[in-house]
Write a protein that holds these residues in place. Structure first.
Motif, mmCIF file in Angstrom:
data_model
loop_
_atom_site.group_PDB
_atom_site.id
_atom_site.type_symbol
_atom_site.label_atom_id
_atom_site.label_comp_id
_atom_site.label_asym_id
_atom_site.label_seq_id
_atom_site.Cartn_x
_atom_site.Cartn_y
_atom_site.Cartn_z
ATOM 1 N N ASP A 189 37.233 52.644 43.173
ATOM 2 C CA ASP A 189 36.330 51.497 43.126
ATOM 3 C C ASP A 189 37.109 50.180 43.143
ATOM 4 N N ILE A 190 36.792 49.340 44.118
ATOM 5 C CA ILE A 190 37.368 47.987 44.166
ATOM 6 C C ILE A 190 36.258 46.935 44.207
ATOM 7 N N SER A 191 35.054 47.333 43.799
ATOM 8 C CA SER A 191 33.927 46.402 43.837
ATOM 9 C C SER A 191 34.116 45.216 42.892
ATOM 10 N N TRP A 192 35.039 45.321 41.965
ATOM 11 C CA TRP A 192 35.303 44.240 41.012
ATOM 12 C C TRP A 192 36.185 43.142 41.602
ATOM 13 N N HIS A 193 36.745 43.360 42.792
ATOM 14 C CA HIS A 193 37.550 42.307 43.433
ATOM 15 C C HIS A 193 36.697 41.055 43.622
ATOM 16 N N ARG A 194 37.248 39.901 43.306
ATOM 17 C CA ARG A 194 36.540 38.625 43.404
ATOM 18 C C ARG A 194 37.022 37.854 44.633
ATOM 19 N N VAL A 195 36.751 38.395 45.809
ATOM 20 C CA VAL A 195 37.198 37.739 47.037
ATOM 21 C C VAL A 195 36.068 36.863 47.560
ATOM 22 N N ASP A 196 36.259 35.558 47.436
ATOM 23 C CA ASP A 196 35.289 34.605 47.966
ATOM 24 C C ASP A 196 35.875 33.952 49.215
ATOM 25 N N GLU A 197 35.193 32.973 49.750
ATOM 26 C CA GLU A 197 35.632 32.326 50.993
ATOM 27 C C GLU A 197 37.021 31.707 50.856
ATOM 28 N N GLU A 198 37.279 31.019 49.753
ATOM 29 C CA GLU A 198 38.583 30.371 49.551
ATOM 30 C C GLU A 198 39.712 31.397 49.531
ATOM 31 N N LEU A 199 39.548 32.459 48.758
ATOM 32 C CA LEU A 199 40.593 33.475 48.645
ATOM 33 C C LEU A 199 40.769 34.215 49.971
ATOM 34 N N HIS A 200 39.671 34.528 50.636
ATOM 35 C CA HIS A 200 39.764 35.239 51.908
ATOM 36 C C HIS A 200 40.494 34.390 52.947
ATOM 37 N N GLN A 201 40.220 33.092 52.987
ATOM 38 C CA GLN A 201 40.924 32.215 53.926
ATOM 39 C C GLN A 201 42.404 32.163 53.592
ATOM 40 N N HIS A 202 42.734 32.165 52.300
ATOM 41 C CA HIS A 202 44.140 32.216 51.877
ATOM 42 C C HIS A 202 44.807 33.476 52.423
#
Length: 191
Positions: free
Chosen positions: A22-35
């Protein structure tokens, strides 16, 4: 010489995945994904174990807007980056790999050193088991650990326990806090 850069997301309590992968707890938002897009685009290749490769290959080859109308522009951008990026997957069991991927059966230190000596950008390393093998052979030059603001209590640790005590000295070279609470910690090996 190119560097081997370990890049992993972890919970605050040190797990890369919860039970049942399970990796559903990852907090990947637009800012982090662009990084991630910006950093990975500059790499010369990606090194991963079979599990990480299969996880990525199960989604990213068709995640651009044409295949998934719900994909964001950043996700579609990453799909293209991932498909085109040279990849090496370390696996004794994988028979076939697509999308610019080479299969290598074992971590042979001399082969990795020769890979580092080739021209091109640094090499991103992913997967806890593969990272442990690279660390055992003293092949990791930099660690980029993305600490997500969550405690999951159990799962697969980023750094598995070993029977032999190995101290690896590290030097903090940078940190960054993202708006969603994820903290990037950058370390280099103290050699």
């Amino acid at each position: 010489m190119r560097k081997i850069v370990l890049m992993m997301s972890t919970s605050l309590d040190g797990y890369i995945e919860g039970p049942d992968h399970d990796i559903s707890w990852h907090r990947v938002d637009e800012e982090l994904h662009q990084h991630f897009n910006t950093f990975i685009r500059g790499l010369g290749g990606l090194l991963s174990g079979r599990t990480t490769y299969e996880l990525m290959a199960g989604y990213w080859p068709t995640a651009d807007a044409d295949a998934d109308p719900d994909a964001s522009a950043t996700e579609a951008e990453f799909a293209g980056i991932w498909r085109e990026m040279p990849k090496i997957v370390y696996s004794r069991t994988l028979e076939r790999a697509d999308w610019n991927t080479t299969i290598v059966r074992d971590v042979v230190p001399e082969e990795v050193v020769a890979l580092k000596e080739q021209a091109g950008g640094d090499l991103g390393l992913g997967g806890a088991d593969l990272a442990a093998a690279f660390l055992r052979h003293d092949l990791v030059d930099e660690l980029r650990v993305y600490v997500h603001p969550v405690l999951i209590g159990r799962g697969k640790p980023l750094f598995p326990h070993t029977d032999t005590a190995i101290e690896t000295a590290l030097r903090l070279t940078g940190s960054h806090a993202f708006g969603n609470g994820v903290a990037l910690l950058r370390y280099e090996r103290s050699r």
